[in-house]
Scaffold this motif. Structure first.
Motif, short mmCIF file in Angstrom:
data_model
loop_
_atom_site.label_atom_id
_atom_site.label_comp_id
_atom_site.label_asym_id
_atom_site.label_seq_id
_atom_site.Cartn_x
_atom_site.Cartn_y
_atom_site.Cartn_z
N LYS A 54 52.24 -92.39 -30.03
CA LYS A 54 50.77 -91.68 -30.05
C LYS A 54 49.53 -92.58 -30.34
N LYS A 55 48.32 -92.49 -29.63
CA LYS A 55 47.41 -93.26 -29.90
C LYS A 55 46.07 -92.34 -29.88
N PRO A 56 45.00 -92.56 -30.37
CA PRO A 56 43.79 -91.82 -30.12
C PRO A 56 43.10 -92.04 -29.00
N PHE A 57 44.08 -92.47 -28.02
CA PHE A 57 43.37 -92.58 -26.69
C PHE A 57 44.69 -92.46 -25.69
N GLU A 441 40.53 -97.83 -31.95
CA GLU A 441 40.14 -96.54 -32.00
C GLU A 441 40.19 -95.88 -30.50
N THR A 442 39.50 -96.74 -29.55
CA THR A 442 38.92 -96.10 -28.19
C THR A 442 40.06 -96.58 -27.23
N GLY A 443 40.56 -97.67 -27.18
CA GLY A 443 41.46 -98.32 -26.16
C GLY A 443 40.34 -99.00 -25.30
N ILE A 444 39.23 -99.28 -25.68
CA ILE A 444 38.46 -100.19 -24.59
C ILE A 444 38.67 -101.64 -25.37
N ASN A 477 30.13 -93.85 -23.03
CA ASN A 477 29.88 -92.72 -24.16
C ASN A 477 31.13 -93.17 -25.53
N LYS A 478 32.15 -93.64 -25.09
CA LYS A 478 33.01 -93.79 -26.04
C LYS A 478 32.37 -95.08 -26.84
N LEU A 484 28.27 -95.77 -33.52
CA LEU A 484 27.63 -94.74 -34.54
C LEU A 484 28.63 -94.57 -35.53
N LYS A 485 30.02 -94.32 -35.42
CA LYS A 485 30.81 -94.02 -36.35
C LYS A 485 31.00 -95.17 -37.24
#
Lengths: 491, 491
Positions: A54-57, A441-444, A477-478, A484-485
């Motif tokens: 499991k990942k956040p993306f 955090e985003t997979g980018i 967007n990500k 920002l975070k």
């Protein structure tokens, strides 16, 4: 026995011949961020995802490298038809292939030993391909003559660049050869110079003026370098990688004058020559400008320029096709260059065939012409849209500022990293810390600016504009949300 | 103004930046006879013939290089079908292609980013191809395990060999790295060592014993070299190029023991592993022998072995495919190797695809199996016939003596050159004089033994056995006639 030690099962074991301490020290100095630790981690994350972790993306998006087809760009149909015909000539009797593809395949095969792409070509490249390249350059440059003898086909542009740098390296200590490269730069240059043991001379592009090149900065860098090395060459990437600027004709003239006056060998990396998007920008080849400046320059300034099948509307990186054109090279050196290339036998023939198609595409009236133009235009106009979109969205984010992506395939925005995060970096560069966190955090997957070089205290990342438009929007967007975070977290 | 001079039209002209005196001195030392001056002259003669100039021959026959397809060898149909399918996947719906070719193409494309050969692969090579290579090696070596992580795909074998040598180079003066190579050798080795500034340590193969390798000669060469450099690696070519011998298992064991005892990194060039013709000869891989010698060796001796798509029954030189397997390499060095390769992005993907097909050809029960076996067998048995024919005919000529061509693709006969011709050579090596004269008089292009190295006072040439049998017969007769005439002329 000094080289032996006992292993756990009591056997005498020899120390290794080749260790990190006894290997080639210049290789250790090589760095190449575009495929560095962050990409290794991206590959690991992909594997973990595929194993159900499991990942956040849900997906890793690799925006680290200009790999167009991997991001969904479609190959040009005509090119692939001809390559298929060349690979398996029995298809020449297949009526579903257009006649111009067949005739192009026949002409390529006729130039191959035994009519097979499996034969070695001459080390300099297939003669008919070099002739086609020369005619392409003449058309591109409004009739400035090009001699096929000055064309060398290469294994991608990287191969040509490294070969030219190899010729230029010489000297020891204070007379060691130095090569001027832009900062930010494409890290092939720094890597090759480290491996060859040459001195890297940094000149900084002007971020405040759309990453333009100032002659006064060239002069500063050169004057300082003259104190400790022998500056021999000046490398320019136009359109810029990672910075995306397109040089004006005036700037190119200034650079040529500077090189002439300071006696520098010019190397022009022009692999993005078709990737120009911004209004009012236009690609000018160094070769053309050089010749239009008159014999004082065109007969003296030494120039090597590089092109490739990997970028532009083709994006055929995997075929490793490319060429270089050399101007005003000393004849004896040219003979040495040809000899040096012969050791590696020849560039891959399918890449040579592809290069031939790029410089000699379907012509008006030929059956494949319309489809070719349609495909090329679609790819280039989509890239132009994505360049604009990327700049616009990134500039809406507080703490990110992005120059216009005038050309090439990347944005290289400046990012504000809060003091607290700069201090927390734990032994890595702050922008590496930032990009690594974004990946987790985003997979980018982006490349930190430190991999390309940047003015001290400034931070950037390189992001390709290649993802499909819908995906690019999500990605932007990500990035925005993450930034920002991140800023909040460390403020 | 010291760098300026007046040209004929009165303009001030600058001296060149890059001249033979200011270029990289190590590049100047590079020599590569296989594509040297004699081949340049052959190309010139071909052009002169095509322009209608009269010559004592109607055709130039290039027996200088192992370029199978150029000499008429046909590609394997299955390989080319899969390559065409990978190049232009719309053909996957073409019912004339066999199903196994289609499924192979799909599996290759599935491993490519965006299902396109136009994407970059990982720098080490496509993962599924490396897995297929590992399984091939395990089958070949009777089950000795092979880890895909130890496989690196390369741009032909040359690329892998140069990369490995690059890692090994270090030191200055009396501690400069030395590399042992056989004499005669394939001149890639001497060229790479010259370019890298390493010391070439010659060990001589025993011509009297079918070009076999004597450990006592290895010891002599090593002991002498230890006085002036730091010997680090031992290169072996098996089957031999240019000498065509196939090493016995016993000899390989001796070499491994020698390398272990003397702490040398082993490099095994095994690109001719399927080219074994002589009765009683068999190919043994260094990897297999190493592992069968037990953990004292298999867990310590560092080995890199090389293979390629260019030789054997494939002859696909133009695709520049290859792999290397590394054994017992230090983990930190391996990380450095991977990093170094990443700078050049990736080997050509079509070459990787071809390598995949070579290690994973059609299997019994698959539709293409019979045709594949038939084509492969025909090519290899024709080569075996030509190896025998070449040896037999050359040995009928007084003044030529030729060892059996046990394997590979070349004969390397010893030739007697009369004293008078040796004296007349006018600044070139006597065997270069001989080969140049043969080229001018007969149109046959061979490479003089001096390009590979030979014991002082002995002369040889390398001739490929690749021409079609009918042409090979004519060629051998012409060589015979020329040799007799030459001997008479200078006696």
């Amino acid at each position: 026995f000094s080289h032996q030690k006992k292993t756990k099962n009591g056997m005498m074991s020899r120390a290794k011949v080749l260790t990190i301490d006894t290997m080639n020290p210049t290789v250790k100095k090589v760095e190449y961020a575009v495929r560095g630790p962050i990409v290794a981690r991206a590959v690991e994350l992909e594997r973990e995802l595929s194993e159900g972790m499991k990942k956040p993306f849900s997906e890793v998006i690799k925006a680290n490298i200009g790999d167009a087809h991997a991001m969904g760009q479609q190959p040009i149909t005509f090119f692939r038809q001809v390559l298929a015909l060349c690979s398996y000539p029995e298809l020449l009797s297949d009526s579903t292939f257009p006649e111009d593809a067949k005739s192009r395949a026949c002409s390529i095969l006729n130039s191959c030993g035994g009519n097979s792409m499996g034969s070695y070509s001459p080390s300099q490249g297939i003669e008919s391909v070099r002739q086609d390249v020369a005619r392409y350059i003449e058309r591109r440059d409004g009739g400035v003559p090009c001699d096929p003898d000055n064309i060398y086909l290469t294994t991608g542009a990287s191969d040509g660049i490294v070969t030219m740098l190899k010729l230029l390296v010489c000297g020891e200590g204070a007379t060691r050869a130095g090569v001027m490269i832009s900062i930010p730069q494409y890290p092939l240059y720094s890597a090759a110079l480290a491996e060859l043991g040459a001195v890297q001379i940094n000149y900084y592009l002007n971020e405040e003026k759309f990453w333009s090149l100032d002659i006064s900065e060239l002069q500063r860098a050169l004057d300082e370098a003259r104190l400790y090395c022998n500056p021999r060459a000046l490398c320019i990437i136009n359109p810029g990688n990672p910075t995306g600027q397109v040089q004006s004709r005036e700037c190119i003239e200034d650079v040529i004058r500077f090189a002439a006056q300071e006696r520098l060998f010019l190397m022009a990396d022009e692999v993005y020559q078709d990737n120009v998007y911004a209004e009012g920008c236009q690609f000018h080849s160094f070769k053309k400008v050089l010749f239009e400046m008159g014999p004082e320059y065109s007969e003296t300034v030494e120039l090597a320029s590089f092109h490739s099948t990997s970028k532009c509307y083709m994006g055929e990186c995997g075929f490793r096709g490319g060429y270089m054109e050399i101007i005003n090279m000393d004849d004896d050196v040219k003979a040495q260059l040809t000899k040096l290339l012969s050791v590696r036998l020849c560039p891959p023939v399918p890449g040579q065939a592809l290069m031939d198609l790029v410089v000699n595409p379907p012509q008006p009236g030929e059956p494949s012409y319309e489809r070719f133009i349609k495909e090329r235009t679609a790819t280039l106009s989509t890239l132009a849209e994505k360049a604009k979109l990327t700049e616009q969205v990134l500039n809406t984010v507080q703490g990110i500022s992005c120059n216009p992506v005038q050309g090439a395939m990347y944005s290289f925005p400046r990012i504000t990293i809060p003091e607290k995060a700069v201090k927390e970096d734990m032994g890595q560069q702050p922008d590496m810390f930032y990009c690594m966190k974004m990946l987790e955090e985003t997979g980018i997957c982006l490349v930190p600016g430190s991999g390309f070089g940047q003015r001290e205290g400034t931070y950037h990342f390189r992001m390709t504009i290649l993802p499909r438009t819908d995906k690019l929007k999500i990605l932007l967007n990500k990035v925005q949300e993450f930034h920002l975070k991140f800023t909040q977290q460390y403020s």
